[in-house]
Design a protein around this motif. Structure first.
Motif, PDB file in Angstrom:
ATOM      1  N   GLU A  56       6.983  11.482   4.588  1.00 25.88           N
ATOM      2  CA  GLU A  56       5.844  11.044   5.387  1.00 25.88           C
ATOM      3  C   GLU A  56       5.242  12.234   6.118  1.00 25.88           C
ATOM      4  O   GLU A  56       5.934  12.969   6.801  1.00 25.88           O
ATOM      5  CB  GLU A  56       6.285   9.994   6.404  1.00 25.88           C
ATOM      6  CG  GLU A  56       5.140   9.444   7.223  1.00 25.88           C
ATOM      7  CD  GLU A  56       5.560   8.333   8.180  1.00 25.88           C
ATOM      8  OE1 GLU A  56       4.676   7.678   8.730  1.00 25.88           O
ATOM      9  OE2 GLU A  56       6.777   8.132   8.370  1.00 25.88           O
ATOM     10  N   ALA A  60       2.293   6.772   7.834  1.00 25.45           N
ATOM     11  CA  ALA A  60       2.677   6.069   6.606  1.00 25.45           C
ATOM     12  C   ALA A  60       2.088   6.686   5.336  1.00 25.45           C
ATOM     13  O   ALA A  60       2.000   6.040   4.298  1.00 25.45           O
ATOM     14  CB  ALA A  60       2.337   4.581   6.682  1.00 25.45           C
ATOM     15  N   LEU A  62       2.823   8.824   2.422  1.00 26.51           N
ATOM     16  CA  LEU A  62       3.940   9.392   1.680  1.00 26.51           C
ATOM     17  C   LEU A  62       3.404  10.473   0.753  1.00 26.51           C
ATOM     18  O   LEU A  62       2.671  10.196  -0.189  1.00 26.51           O
ATOM     19  CB  LEU A  62       4.647   8.298   0.876  1.00 26.51           C
ATOM     20  CG  LEU A  62       5.837   8.736   0.030  1.00 26.51           C
ATOM     21  CD1 LEU A  62       6.921   9.363   0.899  1.00 26.51           C
ATOM     22  CD2 LEU A  62       6.374   7.558  -0.755  1.00 26.51           C
ATOM     23  N   MET A 119       2.985   4.302   2.299  1.00 28.35           N
ATOM     24  CA  MET A 119       4.366   3.846   2.462  1.00 28.35           C
ATOM     25  C   MET A 119       4.458   2.350   2.736  1.00 28.35           C
ATOM     26  O   MET A 119       5.486   1.734   2.458  1.00 28.35           O
ATOM     27  CB  MET A 119       5.037   4.614   3.602  1.00 28.35           C
ATOM     28  CG  MET A 119       5.293   6.061   3.279  1.00 28.35           C
ATOM     29  SD  MET A 119       5.976   6.987   4.672  1.00 28.35           S
ATOM     30  CE  MET A 119       7.646   6.376   4.711  1.00 28.35           C
ATOM     31  N   ARG A 120       3.401   1.769   3.272  1.00 27.52           N
ATOM     32  CA  ARG A 120       3.419   0.333   3.562  1.00 27.52           C
ATOM     33  C   ARG A 120       3.542  -0.504   2.290  1.00 27.52           C
ATOM     34  O   ARG A 120       3.871  -1.687   2.357  1.00 27.52           O
ATOM     35  CB  ARG A 120       2.172  -0.055   4.348  1.00 27.52           C
ATOM     36  CG  ARG A 120       2.155   0.509   5.757  1.00 27.52           C
ATOM     37  CD  ARG A 120       0.869   0.128   6.505  1.00 27.52           C
ATOM     38  NE  ARG A 120       0.829   0.733   7.817  1.00 27.52           N
ATOM     39  CZ  ARG A 120       0.280   1.910   8.087  1.00 27.52           C
ATOM     40  NH1 ARG A 120      -0.309   2.608   7.143  1.00 27.52           N
ATOM     41  NH2 ARG A 120       0.299   2.392   9.309  1.00 27.52           N
ATOM     42  N   LYS A 126      14.334   1.743  -1.247  1.00 25.89           N
ATOM     43  CA  LYS A 126      14.878   3.081  -1.437  1.00 25.89           C
ATOM     44  C   LYS A 126      14.133   3.640  -2.641  1.00 25.89           C
ATOM     45  O   LYS A 126      14.172   3.039  -3.730  1.00 25.89           O
ATOM     46  CB  LYS A 126      16.378   2.995  -1.705  1.00 25.89           C
ATOM     47  CG  LYS A 126      17.087   4.313  -1.869  1.00 25.89           C
ATOM     48  CD  LYS A 126      18.584   4.063  -2.049  1.00 25.89           C
ATOM     49  CE  LYS A 126      19.354   5.335  -2.200  1.00 25.89           C
ATOM     50  NZ  LYS A 126      20.804   5.063  -2.365  1.00 25.89           N
ATOM     51  N   LEU A 155      14.142   8.438  -0.466  1.00 27.20           N
ATOM     52  CA  LEU A 155      13.803   8.003   0.882  1.00 27.20           C
ATOM     53  C   LEU A 155      14.060   6.505   1.026  1.00 27.20           C
ATOM     54  O   LEU A 155      13.806   5.740   0.093  1.00 27.20           O
ATOM     55  CB  LEU A 155      12.320   8.254   1.180  1.00 27.20           C
ATOM     56  CG  LEU A 155      11.836   9.691   1.173  1.00 27.20           C
ATOM     57  CD1 LEU A 155      10.320   9.722   1.350  1.00 27.20           C
ATOM     58  CD2 LEU A 155      12.513  10.495   2.256  1.00 27.20           C
ATOM     59  N   ASN A 156      14.533   6.137   2.189  1.00 28.50           N
ATOM     60  CA  ASN A 156      14.629   4.715   2.549  1.00 28.50           C
ATOM     61  C   ASN A 156      13.394   4.411   3.390  1.00 28.50           C
ATOM     62  O   ASN A 156      13.225   4.961   4.483  1.00 28.50           O
ATOM     63  CB  ASN A 156      15.894   4.444   3.355  1.00 28.50           C
ATOM     64  CG  ASN A 156      17.139   4.556   2.475  1.00 28.50           C
ATOM     65  OD1 ASN A 156      17.240   3.876   1.473  1.00 28.50           O
ATOM     66  ND2 ASN A 156      18.050   5.433   2.854  1.00 28.50           N
ATOM     67  N   ILE A 157      12.522   3.558   2.853  1.00 29.10           N
ATOM     68  CA  ILE A 157      11.251   3.253   3.517  1.00 29.10           C
ATOM     69  C   ILE A 157      11.446   2.036   4.414  1.00 29.10           C
ATOM     70  O   ILE A 157      11.821   0.962   3.940  1.00 29.10           O
ATOM     71  CB  ILE A 157      10.153   2.946   2.481  1.00 29.10           C
ATOM     72  CG1 ILE A 157      10.053   4.055   1.436  1.00 29.10           C
ATOM     73  CG2 ILE A 157       8.819   2.684   3.184  1.00 29.10           C
ATOM     74  CD1 ILE A 157       9.561   5.371   1.929  1.00 29.10           C
ATOM     75  N   ARG A 160       7.040  -1.669   7.923  1.00 29.16           N
ATOM     76  CA  ARG A 160       6.049  -1.172   8.873  1.00 29.16           C
ATOM     77  C   ARG A 160       5.170  -2.299   9.355  1.00 29.16           C
ATOM     78  O   ARG A 160       4.792  -3.150   8.681  1.00 29.16           O
ATOM     79  CB  ARG A 160       5.171  -0.100   8.228  1.00 29.16           C
ATOM     80  CG  ARG A 160       6.032   1.055   7.757  1.00 29.16           C
ATOM     81  CD  ARG A 160       5.384   2.305   8.133  1.00 29.16           C
ATOM     82  NE  ARG A 160       6.268   3.394   7.817  1.00 29.16           N
ATOM     83  CZ  ARG A 160       6.276   4.504   8.490  1.00 29.16           C
ATOM     84  NH1 ARG A 160       5.487   4.686   9.501  1.00 29.16           N
ATOM     85  NH2 ARG A 160       7.069   5.484   8.170  1.00 29.16           N
TER      86      ARG A 160
END
Length: 160
Positions: A56, A60, A62, A119-120, A126, A155-157, A160
């Motif tokens: 990030e 949000a 990515l 990212m949302r 993951k 990444l563990n997202i 949000r």
């Protein structure tokens, strides 16, 4: 934490150096989007790829940056579900000039990329990056393709 557009543009134009921290035994990670940048280059003996930045960078966003050397017309970057191996999103990556990579691998062209995802779109997932060089303008495998899945850096997202 993030990186300014000016810093990102400079890094992409000039490559990543000791002034751009990655992981090492004697240096802590200052920028977590570069935490896996010290990973070895991926290769299948003919093609090569590397992720320089993954994480990030702001609100949000990515961001994925790196390079992929393969003899195909198009480059696509995929966000993949780490647990299922299924595609969550893809974006076409128009090439970026990377003289450092071209010199190191004695190649020509715009082998670099930098792309962004929201990212949302991946809550509670993951995720990892897959790089695909392909002759298919839609990013599929029609006409030939070469993939690198880099599950070393994930990444563990959060929701949000």
């Amino acid at each position: 934490m993030g990186v300014s557009k000016e810093k990102l543009a400079y890094d992409l134009a000039h490559g990543f150096t000791d002034d751009n921290p990655t992981t090492s035994e004697d240096k802590p990670v200052i920028d977590p989007t570069r935490a896996g940048a010290a990973n070895p280059t991926l290769t299948d003996g003919t093609n090569y790829a590397h992720i320089d930045q993954f994480g990030e960078i702001e609100n949000a966003n990515l961001h994925v940056a790196g390079w992929h050397i393969a003899n195909y017309k198009y480059e696509y970057i995929f966000i993949m579900d780490y647990n299922t191996g299924k595609e969550l999103a893809r974006v076409r990556a128009d090439g970026i000039y990377r003289p450092d990579v071209n010199q190191a691998y004695n190649t020509l062209g715009n082998v670099g990329y930098h792309v962004s995802f929201n990212m949302r779109d991946f809550p509670n997932k993951k995720v990892y990056v897959m790089m695909r060089a392909t002759n298919d303008p839609e990013g599929n495998t029609k006409g030939g393709a070469q993939d690198f899945h880099d599950k070393r850096w994930y990444l563990n997202i959060p929701q949000r």
